[in-house]
Design a protein around this motif. Sequence first.
Motif, mmCIF file in Angstrom:
data_model
loop_
_atom_site.group_PDB
_atom_site.id
_atom_site.type_symbol
_atom_site.label_atom_id
_atom_site.label_comp_id
_atom_site.label_asym_id
_atom_site.label_seq_id
_atom_site.Cartn_x
_atom_site.Cartn_y
_atom_site.Cartn_z
ATOM 1 N N CYS A 79 -22.271 48.629 -25.740
ATOM 2 C CA CYS A 79 -23.579 48.949 -26.321
ATOM 3 C C CYS A 79 -24.310 50.029 -25.563
ATOM 4 N N SER A 80 -23.693 50.563 -24.509
ATOM 5 C CA SER A 80 -24.498 51.437 -23.644
ATOM 6 C C SER A 80 -24.878 52.746 -24.318
ATOM 7 N N THR B 150 -20.831 44.727 -18.730
ATOM 8 C CA THR B 150 -22.176 45.196 -19.089
ATOM 9 C C THR B 150 -23.025 45.428 -17.845
ATOM 10 N N HIS B 151 -23.863 46.475 -17.943
ATOM 11 C CA HIS B 151 -24.840 46.719 -16.885
ATOM 12 C C HIS B 151 -26.141 46.003 -17.172
ATOM 13 N N ASN B 152 -26.207 45.475 -18.389
ATOM 14 C CA ASN B 152 -27.467 44.911 -18.844
ATOM 15 C C ASN B 152 -27.423 43.392 -18.641
ATOM 16 N N THR C 151 -27.545 47.582 -30.873
ATOM 17 C CA THR C 151 -27.097 46.702 -29.787
ATOM 18 C C THR C 151 -27.160 45.242 -30.234
ATOM 19 N N GLN D 121 -16.915 52.331 -24.305
ATOM 20 C CA GLN D 121 -18.344 52.577 -24.158
ATOM 21 C C GLN D 121 -18.886 53.446 -25.305
ATOM 22 N N GLU E 57 -18.703 48.051 -21.717
ATOM 23 C CA GLU E 57 -20.059 48.505 -22.020
ATOM 24 C C GLU E 57 -20.188 48.980 -23.472
ATOM 25 N N SER F 272 -22.667 49.582 -9.710
ATOM 26 C CA SER F 272 -21.796 50.675 -10.088
ATOM 27 C C SER F 272 -20.672 50.871 -9.068
ATOM 28 N N GLN G 121 -28.320 41.254 -21.478
ATOM 29 C CA GLN G 121 -27.224 41.168 -22.448
ATOM 30 C C GLN G 121 -26.182 40.136 -21.987
#
Length: 259
Positions: free
Chosen positions: A177-178, A205-207, A185, A92, A175, A39, A210
Motif C-alpha cells: 500500500c505504500s 509494512t512500515h505502517n 489502502t 510495492q 509494502e 529501514s 496497518q
Amino acid sequence: MAKRIDVSGLHVYYGDFLAVEDVSMTIEPRSVTAFIGSSGCGKSTFLRTLNRMHEVTPGARVQGKVMLDDQDVYAPEVDPVAVRREVGMVFQRPNPFPTMSIYDNVIAGAKLNNQRMSKSRADEVVERSLHGANLWDEVKDRLNRPGAGLSGGQQQRLCIARAIAVEPAVLLMDEPCSALDPISTLAIEDLIAKLKENYTIVIVTHNMQQAARVSDTTAFFNLAGTGKPGRLIEMGETNKIFTKPEQKETENYITGRFG
Ligand SMILES: Nc1ncnc2c1ncn2[C@@H]1O[C@H](COP(=O)(O)OP(=O)(O)OP(=O)(O)O)[C@@H](O)[C@H]1O
C-alpha cells in the motif's frame, strides 16, 4: 490451499554480506503475518527468501531451512519456478504489464502454466480472480482495455488478481500500500482480510497502524547496529506485540522511541 511456512536457522547473504541472521519462525496458514522494523533490517530480504526470489540477485544465497508444509523449498531437486507458483508475490508499486489488457494481465501467469487452457476456462479464471481481488465490478465492462489505464489502487488489485489466478498457497506482499492513497489502502486492507480465509499471507509494512489493523501475528526485526545483520527480535500475536511486547527493543520501536 493455504500452507504453513516453517523457517529454521535462516541466514541470508548478499555475497559476503550477512543481511539477516539466524531467523526461525512459523507462519500459520489462513492468517496474516506482518513484518515490521526499521529501514534496512532485512524484512524485504527475508520475505523474498520465502519464495526463492532472493536468489535472483547475483551472489545472493541463504543457509538454513524453509519448509512449506512438508516440502523443503531449498531442496536440490526443487524447481524455484514451481516454488514461486505456490508462493505468489505482490510488490510495492503496482506492476501490471503495461501493454496488456486487464484480461490478459490476469491470465498471464496462469496461461504460462497451462498453455492449452481453453477460452471458457480462461474466462472463468479471470472472473474468479477479479472477484477474489474485489475488482470485478469495477472492470467487468472493460476487460479488453489496458491494465495501465486503471487507478493505482485498482492496478494493485489487478496485480493481486494476477497473483491469485495461479492458485498459490501463500501470498507475500512487500509494502503493497505504500504507493497508494488512503482510500485505496483501505480497499487493499479489506481485501487482505478476505484473502486470509484461503491463503497464508505475509505482509511487510512500515505502517504500524496497518500491521495492527490487518495482521494476526507480528514479527519485529531489528539491526544490532550499523553494518550488522538484521535479526528477528520478537514474534507473537499482534495485539500482544503492540500492547505488551516482551522485549524492550520492541517496546521502543512501537512506542516511537526508535526507528
Ligand atoms: N541487492 C542487494 N545487494 C546487496 N545488499 C542488499 C541488496 N538489497 C538489500 N541489501 C541490503 O540488505 C539489508 C536489508 O535490506 P532490506 O531491503 O531487506 O531491508 P528492509 O528492512 O526491507 O528495509 P526497508 O524497510 O527500507 O525496505 C540492507 O543492509 C540492504 O542495504
